[in-house]
Each structure stands twice: as C-alpha cells, then as structure tokens.
Motif scaffolding. Structure first.
Motif, mmCIF file in Angstrom:
data_model
loop_
_atom_site.group_PDB
_atom_site.id
_atom_site.type_symbol
_atom_site.label_atom_id
_atom_site.label_comp_id
_atom_site.label_asym_id
_atom_site.label_seq_id
_atom_site.Cartn_x
_atom_site.Cartn_y
_atom_site.Cartn_z
ATOM 1 N N VAL A 63 0.850 -1.202 0.000
ATOM 2 C CA VAL A 63 0.000 0.000 0.000
ATOM 3 C C VAL A 63 0.879 1.243 0.000
ATOM 4 O O VAL A 63 0.594 2.229 -0.695
ATOM 5 N N LYS A 64 1.964 1.206 0.763
ATOM 6 C CA LYS A 64 2.899 2.343 0.791
ATOM 7 C C LYS A 64 3.496 2.581 -0.593
ATOM 8 O O LYS A 64 3.601 3.719 -1.066
ATOM 9 N N ASN A 65 3.881 1.488 -1.276
ATOM 10 C CA ASN A 65 4.429 1.645 -2.626
ATOM 11 C C ASN A 65 3.426 2.289 -3.565
ATOM 12 O O ASN A 65 3.780 3.130 -4.404
ATOM 13 N N ILE A 66 2.150 1.904 -3.446
ATOM 14 C CA ILE A 66 1.102 2.454 -4.305
ATOM 15 C C ILE A 66 0.863 3.926 -3.999
ATOM 16 O O ILE A 66 0.787 4.767 -4.905
ATOM 17 N N ASP A 67 0.739 4.246 -2.716
ATOM 18 C CA ASP A 67 0.322 5.600 -2.323
ATOM 19 C C ASP A 67 1.475 6.593 -2.217
ATOM 20 O O ASP A 67 1.300 7.784 -2.502
#
Length: 478
Positions: A347-351
């Motif tokens: 999720v961190k990579n996406i956001d």
C-alpha cells in the motif's frame, strides 16, 4: 419542444456519485455525461486514471494460455469498443508471442484460439466498418518459422518492405532464435497509453456540463436513504461534507471492498498486487513490437513481457516472485470484510512510492529475466520508478480476466473490472438499468467535445512528468 425540455429536466434531476477516478470511474463519468446525467466523481488522488499499469488492450486475452476462449471473445469485443472510445490512447504496434524450448507448452492452442478470434473480429468489422480498429481482419496474426526469421536476420533493414516483416526485423536480429519453439506469432495486439487515456478523459470531463470532478476528496461513509444514497466525504481542505444522490457507483479499484463495507454489502473477492518496471536501452534505434515469452507463472521461468515506448524506454513484466509477483501479493476477502487486507508495504508503494534501492534491485531483475531471451537487452538500465498497483478479481479464481459490474441492494453498482477494456461494458450495463427503470430516456445523448490530438499528447506528457515518469511513456508508438 416542451417534451424535450421535460425530458432534459428529468435527466438533470437524476444524480449519480461515482467513487473512484480510475479507468472504471472515468469511463463511467464519460458515458454518464454523454447521457446528460448529473455526475459527481470522488477521487482521493490529484487526477484521473493514475492507478495500476496499463500497457496493452488484452484483445482476446492472447497473453494468457490459461484463459478460456469465452473470456477471450468477450475481451476482443470490449477491446474494439475501448479503442473506439479512446482512439488517442492506442499505441499501434503489434505483439510477438513466443514459447521457449524449455517450456512444456506450445503455441498450438493459442494459434487455434487466434483463428477463432480472427473470425469474430471479421464479423465485427462486417457488422460495422468502424470496428476495424486493429487493422484488416486477414492480417490479425501471422506465423513465423525459424527459417523465415533467419532469412530476415540476413537482410538489411532498409530492404525490408513488408510491414509485418519490418516489425519482426529487430526481433530476428536480437532474439535468441535457437532457444524458441516454432512458429512465433505476430498478432495485432496493440498498446494502450494510460497517460494519453487520462489526458483525453480529464480534458473532456473538465468541460462537460453534467460532470463535477472532485479531486483530493476522500469518501468517509455511504448511507442508504429513501431516495438513494448519502455520501460523506472529506474535501481538499480537510472539511467533512455530505451530498445526496439517486444512485451510487462503487468504482474504487482494489479498494472497492472498503466502500462495500460502508454500504453494508458482503462480497467475495481477491486483490493482487503487481508491478511493472521501466528500463532504458539506448543501444536500439528501431521500433519494436511488444514481445511476450510464455512461461509458467510463479516459477523462475515465468512469462516475460517487454513493452516498447519511444526514446529507448521499455516497460517490463516478469511473472516471477522476483519481478512482477510478490510474496503474499494475492489476498482474499473474509466473512468480516469485503476488502482483502493488502500488505502495508505494498500500500505504501502504491500511495507514496518506492525506496530507490528496491526500484533498482527489482528493475535489474526484470532486465535480467528478459535478457535470458534477448541477450543484448542486458545492457539496459533502470529507466524510472515502477508502475505498480493492485487489481481486484471478483470471486476466488485468480485467472479470471473478463469481469465488469455487479449490482447490490437498491441503486448500487460496483465495478469489478480486471482489465481496462471491461470498463465500458460495466457502465453500459448500468445505463441499461437506468433506461429500464425510466430514470433516463433511451434517446438522451449528447456527444462530448473532445480535445485535439496535439493537446492530448502535450497534456499526457505533462501528466507523466508530474507523476514522476519519463514523458516517453506518454508519446505515441507506431
């Protein structure tokens, strides 16, 4: 005239909220605006269509040996319709399919499928000449034996006059021909630019009279009311506000389950996190087709995919755990929540983006993975940050590709597209429901004013740079 005014008023009073501004929500907004339906799009990000990577149409699902013929035929028709809706987003370059000697499979079943798809494509063109968006049906695919490629390798590029041979020439020069089974297939599986699609849609909807784009707006809650839904959201200033609409479309991408939970609807689904990588190869000066080398998913010999862009940039997939697939990257919903729990790292990579060290490590692995079939490509370097995201898959079959929309409760639709080309089918089914219920007239239609090609390309390049990608990914191919 009075009847026309009455019809227009009726349509304008019908209000729809679309949660999510990805390719699904954006396509919904485009079609709703054409039909004169007052639409609000709620997007938590700063613009439209900024989600997971899109690099090809998946016309017929040709890349996947495990996909059923029925799904292939559905995706073919959807891809044709998508090209017609977003013509400026298409990169008109073919795709080469190959099977390495070490792989237990062959292209026999794929070729048989392509023959059926060519037949269906010809039927679509016969029904409507505007459906001829992937060239002549007779040229839909072509087979190449090893001796033909060896002969092509011996030719000078300037002496090659056949269009298909021109695309195959760099492949014949650089691919390890002795490592492949034959024939190889050149198929009119075109590219799709996420940046030009985003630019065309954003420019069009910004001037659409029936559409309101709400960027940096995060939906906090949805509640059914007697006449539809109340949507509570946090706006770009941090203020909590609400609006009431007659119909709710959940197009929240891999976060669709969070909106289902708010609305009180259970749903079984999978979410898969994936990434594609950007490489820069300065040693090539020719236009390349996309190249797909089949392999067994999840193994070190998983499918390898090279997608070309201008200026020596390439997008890479490798269906291995070291490249595109991730440990615990495929997760499922539960009895307690319709939203699968995606690992916080992903999720961190996406956001928020990736750590640069991981970008370099994964991209280098992707280059090496494809380099085993195209040895010269090992000279390529990291070309930018990855395109990453997560795709939802309704049900529990991870190979499902042809999926569009489902309905629940009163005046609620959830878009569950796996492939971008399915978005148009989803909103068309919703509009059919509107017509059946008498909420809109079957004759209500106003074409939207579209920007010209130059403006789309200019805006797409700006979008790519603003989002941290090489502008080459926004430029046309072919």
């Amino acid at each position: 005239m009075a009847e026309h005014r009455q019809e227009k008023t009726q349509v304008e009073k019908f209000r729809v909220a679309v949660i999510g501004g990805g390719v699904a929500g954006t396509t919904a907004a485009m079609r709703l605006a054409e039909r004169g339906v007052d639409t609000q799009v709620f997007e938590a990000g700063t613009g439209l269509v900024s989600g997971p990577p899109i690099c090809h149409l998946h016309a017929g699902g040709n890349l996947y040996r495990e996909i059923s013929l029925d799904q292939c035929l559905i995706l073919l028709e959807q891809s044709v319709a998508t090209v017609r809706m977003y013509p400026h987003s298409v990169n008109r370059r073919p795709t080469v399919l190959a099977v390495p000697q070490q792989d237990p499979g062959s292209l026999d079943s794929v070729i048989a499928r392509l023959e059926t798809l060519r037949e269906r494509y010809a039927q679509l063109v016969e029904l409507d000449s505007d459906n001829k968006v992937m060239g002549e049906p007779s040229d839909y695919f072509r087979l190449y034996q090893q001796e033909e490629l060896e002969a092509l390798r011996a030719q000078n590029y300037q002496s090659v006059t056949d269009a298909a041979d021109q695309w195959m020439w760099p492949v014949a020069q650089s691919l390890d021909l002795s490592a492949m089974k034959y024939p190889l297939v050149l198929v009119q599986e075109y590219g799709l630019s996420v940046f030009r699609l985003a630019a065309e849609a954003q420019l069009t909807l910004a001037d659409a009279p029936h559409c309101q784009l709400n960027f940096n707006h995060k939906v906090m809650d949805t509640q059914p009311i007697s006449s539809g839904w109340r949507v509570t959201y946090q706006d770009q200033t941090g203020q909590i506000q609400s609006t009431e609409v007659d119909y709710l479309i959940n197009a929240a991408g891999f976060r669709t389950g969070t909106i289902d939970d708010m609305a009180g609807f259970g749903r079984k689904r999978l979410v898969e996190y994936k990434a594609a990588y950007i490489a820069h190869w300065t040693s090539t000066e020719y236009q390349w087709p996309e190249i797909i080398v089949h392999g067994q998913r999840g193994t070190p010999q998983g499918m390898a995919q090279l997608t070309p862009y201008p200026d020596g940039f390439f997008q890479l997939h490798g269906m291995t755990q070291d490249v595109t697939l991730f440990e615990r990257g495929l997760v499922k919903s539960s009895a307690e929540s319709a939203q699968p729990t995606v690992d916080a790292r992903y999720v961190k990579n996406i956001d928020k983006g990736w750590d640069w060290q991981e970008v370099c490590e994964r991209t280098d692995r992707a280059i090496d993975h494809f380099g085993q079939w195209l040895p010269a490509f090992k000279q390529a370097e990291v070309g930018g940050k990855p395109l990453c995201g997560a795709q939802q898959i309704p049900g529990d079959d991870p190979s499902l590709r042809a999926s569009d929309v489902s309905f629940d409760g009163e005046r609620y639709a959830r878009f569950e597209i796996v492939k971008a080309s399915s978005a148009l089918t989803a909103i068309n089914k919703v509009l059919a429901q509107f017509e059946d219920a008498g909420w809109i007239s079957p004759t209500s239609y106003q074409p939207l004013s579209r920007p010209n090609t130059a403006k789309i390309i200019y805006t797409a390049c700006e979008l790519a740079i603003r989002r941290g990608y090489p502008e080459a990914l926004a430029k046309p191919v072919g």
